[in-house]
Design an enzyme around this catalytic site. Sequence first.
Site, short mmCIF file in Angstrom:
data_model
loop_
_atom_site.label_atom_id
_atom_site.label_comp_id
_atom_site.label_asym_id
_atom_site.label_seq_id
_atom_site.Cartn_x
_atom_site.Cartn_y
_atom_site.Cartn_z
N GLU A 1 -0.51 4.82 -0.18
CA GLU A 1 -1.36 6.02 -0.29
C GLU A 1 -0.51 7.28 -0.12
O GLU A 1 0.31 7.36 0.78
CB GLU A 1 -2.47 5.98 0.76
CG GLU A 1 -3.54 4.98 0.42
CD GLU A 1 -4.75 5.04 1.34
OE1 GLU A 1 -4.87 5.98 2.13
OE2 GLU A 1 -5.58 4.13 1.24
N LYS B 1 -2.81 0.87 -24.45
CA LYS B 1 -3.29 0.73 -25.84
C LYS B 1 -2.07 0.79 -26.76
O LYS B 1 -1.24 -0.12 -26.71
CB LYS B 1 -4.35 1.79 -26.13
CG LYS B 1 -5.59 1.62 -25.23
CD LYS B 1 -6.70 2.59 -25.54
CE LYS B 1 -7.93 2.29 -24.72
NZ LYS B 1 -8.08 3.15 -23.54
N ARG C 1 -2.47 -2.35 -17.78
CA ARG C 1 -3.75 -1.63 -17.71
C ARG C 1 -3.65 -0.54 -16.66
O ARG C 1 -3.61 -0.83 -15.47
CB ARG C 1 -4.87 -2.59 -17.30
CG ARG C 1 -5.10 -3.76 -18.23
CD ARG C 1 -5.58 -3.30 -19.56
NE ARG C 1 -6.89 -2.72 -19.50
CZ ARG C 1 -7.97 -3.23 -20.06
NH1 ARG C 1 -7.89 -4.34 -20.75
NH2 ARG C 1 -9.12 -2.64 -19.97
N TYR D 1 0.85 -1.20 0.00
CA TYR D 1 0.00 0.00 0.00
C TYR D 1 0.88 1.24 0.00
O TYR D 1 1.87 1.30 0.73
CB TYR D 1 -0.88 0.02 1.26
CG TYR D 1 -2.33 -0.20 0.93
CD1 TYR D 1 -3.01 0.68 0.11
CD2 TYR D 1 -3.02 -1.29 1.45
CE1 TYR D 1 -4.34 0.47 -0.21
CE2 TYR D 1 -4.35 -1.51 1.13
CZ TYR D 1 -5.01 -0.62 0.31
OH TYR D 1 -6.32 -0.83 0.00
N ASP E 1 -7.58 13.82 -24.21
CA ASP E 1 -7.55 12.39 -23.88
C ASP E 1 -6.86 11.66 -25.03
O ASP E 1 -7.43 11.50 -26.11
CB ASP E 1 -8.99 11.90 -23.69
CG ASP E 1 -9.07 10.41 -23.38
OD1 ASP E 1 -8.03 9.71 -23.50
OD2 ASP E 1 -10.17 9.94 -23.05
N THR F 1 -4.57 6.36 -21.07
CA THR F 1 -4.35 5.03 -20.53
C THR F 1 -2.92 4.65 -20.89
O THR F 1 -2.25 5.34 -21.66
CB THR F 1 -5.32 3.98 -21.12
OG1 THR F 1 -5.23 4.03 -22.54
CG2 THR F 1 -6.75 4.24 -20.69
N1 DSN Z 1 -12.69 0.72 -23.95
C1 DSN Z 1 -11.72 1.55 -24.60
C2 DSN Z 1 -11.68 1.32 -26.05
O1 DSN Z 1 -11.83 0.18 -26.44
O2 DSN Z 1 -11.51 2.25 -26.81
C3 DSN Z 1 -11.91 2.96 -24.27
O3 DSN Z 1 -11.97 3.07 -22.89
#
Ligand code: DSN
Length: 422
Positions: free
Chosen positions: A54, A227, A233, A52, A198, A224
Amino acid sequence: METALEQYDPQIYELTRQEAARQSGSIRLIPSENYVSKAVMQASGSCLTNKYAEGYPGRRYYEGQHVTDLIEKVAQERAKKLFKADHANVQPYSGSVANLGAYAALIEPGDTIMGMSLVDGGHLTHGWKVSVTSKFYKSTQYPVSPETGRLDFDHIRDLAKKNRPNLIISGATAYPREIDFEIFGQIAEEVGAYHVSDIAHIAGLVVAGIHKSPVPYADVVSSTTHKTLRGPRGGMLLCRAEHAERVDKAVFPGLQGGPHMHTLTAIAVAMAEADTPEFVAYAKQVVKNAKALATKLLEYGFNLVSGGTDNHLILIDLRNKNVPGRKLAKALDRARIVTNYNTVPGDPAPPSNPSGLRIGTPAITTRGMKEPEAEQIATFINRIVDNIDNESAIEQVAKEALLLCSQFTVPEHFIIPNNKNR
Ligand code: DSN
């Protein structure tokens, strides 16, 4: 040698093995998915899951942080260097929390946000009606042009002047073209709004210099890490120095408790991987593969939203093919080609059974596939569309897809060795 998982929990081991086999034995075209390296996977499955932490480095609420502080600082510094940002927060659990963190840092509940409509390619958290972002904030949305499928900045400027949002969101989850973040920044300035960008989908293309970065033009950039960026993740926020304190407070204690230190550790590893010539070559190939796939689909008479792609993603409007998106996605899945059905701009059908299919090339590129394979995949898709109700034709494509997969291995999984992965 038997792994601990195999020994202790054969049921979950077997299911994990099946998923590993599915991931290596199918052509992964979901544009938000990828395959992490073995190093990222190991960091993600390390002892850091036990800790942890925090707070932030040097300001924690639990003891025993001399290692976690160093790890988080490494992750922050790598993110700052990679994205040329003043400040990085690498704690958000994922993109949705990162987006909410950006809004919470800059505006008050009840203020107005303006993002791209979900049915035109925006994300749920950009203010779509079922998201809490449209309940905590007043939400007004902008579409893409129904004629071109592209952002229409004159229209967006008019909407901003009319609705006077406090915060404008640039970025998308289903937009195949480069986004001009500079113009978004100008529009936000003209109406006195903050600009949040974003880049969850395109972060890997941004660090590779293939897509223009929003960092100079946005107050806060949200992403994120899993991707095109090809990490675990997770989520992150990048911002100007003036917003650093507000951003950090919004993430912790505003929205989250302890950060997931194993994920944060794996993010640090992914950032190091992204800061290499090999990563730049991968990102360039992602776009080349998407263009090759798009060109072949156009030859087969498919309608692509905006007529093609500049990035990793292609949005197919299936209306001229008379096949609904969901039916096609399910048939493709049986043919070992994994996609997702998606709305297209101006879609008369609902998001649960829309007229489009969203595909992308990050994962196949990580496997080493290039333009010839991308073209072959377009041919597979065309054959499935032409044989949508013919199960033996679908089975034949599945066999050929498996053969293609066998020639391009996925990064080794450290729990399930590749030789057990069939
Ligand atoms: N779920 C993601 C996507 O597939 O684009 C976006 O959060």
